[in-house]
Design a protein around this motif. Structure first.
Motif, PDB file in Angstrom:
ATOM      1  N   ARG A 186       4.148 -23.757 -29.006  1.00 44.71           N
ATOM      2  CA  ARG A 186       5.325 -24.573 -29.301  1.00 44.71           C
ATOM      3  C   ARG A 186       6.334 -23.688 -30.022  1.00 44.71           C
ATOM      4  O   ARG A 186       6.017 -23.113 -31.071  1.00 44.71           O
ATOM      5  CB  ARG A 186       4.945 -25.755 -30.194  1.00 44.71           C
ATOM      6  CG  ARG A 186       3.815 -26.585 -29.653  1.00 44.71           C
ATOM      7  CD  ARG A 186       3.194 -27.479 -30.707  1.00 44.71           C
ATOM      8  NE  ARG A 186       4.014 -28.661 -30.995  1.00 44.71           N
ATOM      9  CZ  ARG A 186       3.671 -29.584 -31.898  1.00 44.71           C
ATOM     10  NH1 ARG A 186       2.557 -29.430 -32.627  1.00 44.71           N
ATOM     11  NH2 ARG A 186       4.444 -30.631 -32.091  1.00 44.71           N
ATOM     12  N   ASP A 187       7.514 -23.550 -29.460  1.00 47.98           N
ATOM     13  CA  ASP A 187       8.602 -22.869 -30.164  1.00 47.98           C
ATOM     14  C   ASP A 187       9.255 -23.894 -31.089  1.00 47.98           C
ATOM     15  O   ASP A 187       9.562 -25.020 -30.667  1.00 47.98           O
ATOM     16  CB  ASP A 187       9.631 -22.340 -29.168  1.00 47.98           C
ATOM     17  CG  ASP A 187       9.026 -21.344 -28.194  1.00 47.98           C
ATOM     18  OD1 ASP A 187       8.194 -20.529 -28.622  1.00 47.98           O
ATOM     19  OD2 ASP A 187       9.370 -21.409 -26.996  1.00 47.98           O
ATOM     20  N   ALA A 237      -1.067 -22.123 -25.085  1.00 42.33           N
ATOM     21  CA  ALA A 237      -0.022 -23.139 -24.979  1.00 42.33           C
ATOM     22  C   ALA A 237       0.684 -23.185 -26.323  1.00 42.33           C
ATOM     23  O   ALA A 237       0.107 -23.625 -27.318  1.00 42.33           O
ATOM     24  CB  ALA A 237      -0.623 -24.492 -24.635  1.00 42.33           C
ATOM     25  N   SER A 250       6.962 -19.543 -33.550  1.00 38.37           N
ATOM     26  CA  SER A 250       6.193 -20.335 -32.592  1.00 38.37           C
ATOM     27  C   SER A 250       4.833 -20.623 -33.211  1.00 38.37           C
ATOM     28  O   SER A 250       4.418 -19.965 -34.181  1.00 38.37           O
ATOM     29  CB  SER A 250       6.013 -19.586 -31.268  1.00 38.37           C
ATOM     30  OG  SER A 250       7.271 -19.251 -30.700  1.00 38.37           O
ATOM     31  N   ARG A 287       5.498 -23.862 -23.940  1.00 39.09           N
ATOM     32  CA  ARG A 287       5.284 -22.955 -22.806  1.00 39.09           C
ATOM     33  C   ARG A 287       3.916 -22.309 -22.895  1.00 39.09           C
ATOM     34  O   ARG A 287       3.256 -22.334 -23.940  1.00 39.09           O
ATOM     35  CB  ARG A 287       6.369 -21.870 -22.783  1.00 39.09           C
ATOM     36  CG  ARG A 287       6.448 -21.040 -24.065  1.00 39.09           C
ATOM     37  CD  ARG A 287       7.762 -20.268 -24.170  1.00 39.09           C
ATOM     38  NE  ARG A 287       7.928 -19.667 -25.475  1.00 39.09           N
ATOM     39  CZ  ARG A 287       7.640 -18.395 -25.766  1.00 39.09           C
ATOM     40  NH1 ARG A 287       7.157 -17.594 -24.833  1.00 39.09           N
ATOM     41  NH2 ARG A 287       7.843 -17.928 -26.986  1.00 39.09           N
ATOM     42  N   ASP A 288       3.511 -21.758 -21.778  1.00 40.10           N
ATOM     43  CA  ASP A 288       2.300 -20.957 -21.718  1.00 40.10           C
ATOM     44  C   ASP A 288       2.724 -19.497 -21.833  1.00 40.10           C
ATOM     45  O   ASP A 288       3.590 -19.040 -21.073  1.00 40.10           O
ATOM     46  CB  ASP A 288       1.575 -21.210 -20.398  1.00 40.10           C
ATOM     47  CG  ASP A 288       0.277 -20.442 -20.305  1.00 40.10           C
ATOM     48  OD1 ASP A 288      -0.686 -20.821 -20.984  1.00 40.10           O
ATOM     49  OD2 ASP A 288       0.234 -19.434 -19.556  1.00 40.10           O
ATOM     50  N   ALA A 289       2.133 -18.771 -22.788  1.00 39.77           N
ATOM     51  CA  ALA A 289       2.574 -17.391 -23.024  1.00 39.77           C
ATOM     52  C   ALA A 289       1.391 -16.501 -23.346  1.00 39.77           C
ATOM     53  O   ALA A 289       0.424 -16.927 -23.991  1.00 39.77           O
ATOM     54  CB  ALA A 289       3.576 -17.351 -24.181  1.00 39.77           C
ATOM     55  N   GLY A 343      10.820 -25.902 -27.586  1.00 36.95           N
ATOM     56  CA  GLY A 343      10.264 -25.547 -26.285  1.00 36.95           C
ATOM     57  C   GLY A 343       8.755 -25.537 -26.342  1.00 36.95           C
ATOM     58  O   GLY A 343       8.156 -25.368 -27.411  1.00 36.95           O
TER      59      GLY A 343
END
Length: 315
Positions: free
Chosen positions: A55-56, A53, A35, A73-75, A71
């Motif tokens: 990006r995978d 924020a 990611s 996502r917020d992580a 994908g």
């Protein structure tokens, strides 16, 4: 492992030479998930955790469309097995703030490489002063008088800004002192800015060597960045030619003295700049030259790095 790379925009990568790309490629080859985010994507809200924020991605093997986003996502950063800080210099205020956010993520359980506090504690030019037994005579000062005295003692000198990168802002002054006053004023801004002055090392003609140290161990090959034409700078960004070669006995002596000490402080990867027999800089932010060394010698530098990362994660 799920590995988060904090780096420059993916779209800007020059994959034929980019070291971060080579790390990602080797990580994916071993089955690790990759990611990415940029420092501007980091956020920390009071009462919460450091998040980003992200990006995978999957690497495609295509030289142009080199990644596919699987994908977004917020992580929270502590959700990743490892966070690798690979933002290129300059080490400016935004980089400084990013290290504080990453350090908070560490307190929440994240494993960050290189360690954020160690990035702050080892400015890439000033860091050599701790290891003066390996450096040519060096002065750090704001004072024009100190610079002039240093020049009188050593005759031929190099002057450079402490926050420069890629060979930017480097000046050579000969024994005649031609333009020394003007150069000092340009670099120290009439005494407002600290600069570095080093005795000129003529072996720069044979190259400014990048000696990589991973997990405290030197890579057995370095990249000699050789100045071209009338240029004094060997930096690849300044037009230098990169020639891989085995490290010398002196290179190994320097690396084996400095590498383990800095590894203990949380610096998994460093790049030593060596001219002749003398250490000139210690690069800790995002050392490069993985691909050039691997392509010219066959020694797999990215594999050595991921080996060291996996070993660090196992501890």
């Amino acid at each position: 492992m799920n590995i988060l790379f904090v780096a420059d925009p993916l779209e800007a990568f020059k994959t034929y030479k980019d070291t971060t790309f080579s790390m990602m490629r080797e990580a994916q080859r071993r089955g690790h998930r990759v990611s990415a985010c940029e420092p501007r994507h980091l956020a920390w809200e009071s009462g919460g955790q450091v998040r980003a924020a992200v990006r995978d991605i999957e690497l495609t093997g295509d030289g142009h469309a080199w990644f596919r986003e699987t994908g977004a996502r917020d992580a929270a950063l502590h959700e990743f097995d490892a966070v690798i800080m690979r933002k290129d210099p300059p080490f400016d205020s935004e980089y400084f703030y990013a290290t504080h956010l990453l350090e908070q993520a560490e307190r929440e359980g994240a494993r960050v490489f290189n360690k954020p506090a160690a990035l702050r504690d080892h400015p890439e030019k000033l860091a050599v002063m701790e290891f003066s037994q390996f450096t040519a005579p060096t002065l750090v000062t704001r004072s024009e008088e100190e610079v002039r005295r240093f020049h009188q003692r050593h005759g031929e000198i190099i002057l450079k800004p402490l926050d420069g990168m890629g060979g930017m802002g480097i000046f050579r002054v000969g024994p005649d002192g031609l333009n020394l006053g003007s150069i000092i004023e340009t670099l120290n801004r009439h005494g407002a800015t600290t600069i570095m002055v080093q005795r000129f090392v003529p072996e720069i003609a044979q190259g400014d060597k990048r000696v990589l140290v991973i997990g405290g161990q030197p890579v057995p090959f370095c990249l000699a960045r050789i100045p071209q034409g009338s240029e004094i700078r060997g930096n690849l960004a300044a037009g230098g030619k990169g020639v891989a070669q085995p490290i010398s006995a002196r290179d190994r002596e320097i690396a084996e003295a400095i590498g383990p000490a800095l590894a203990q402080r949380g610096l998994l990867l460093i790049g030593l700049d060596v001219i002749g027999d003398w250490l000139t800089e210690i690069n800790v932010t995002s050392p490069t030259c993985f691909q050039e060394i691997t392509q010219q010698t066959g020694f797999d530098v990215p594999a050595m790095f991921i080996d060291a990362l996996e070993a660090a994660m196992a501890r």
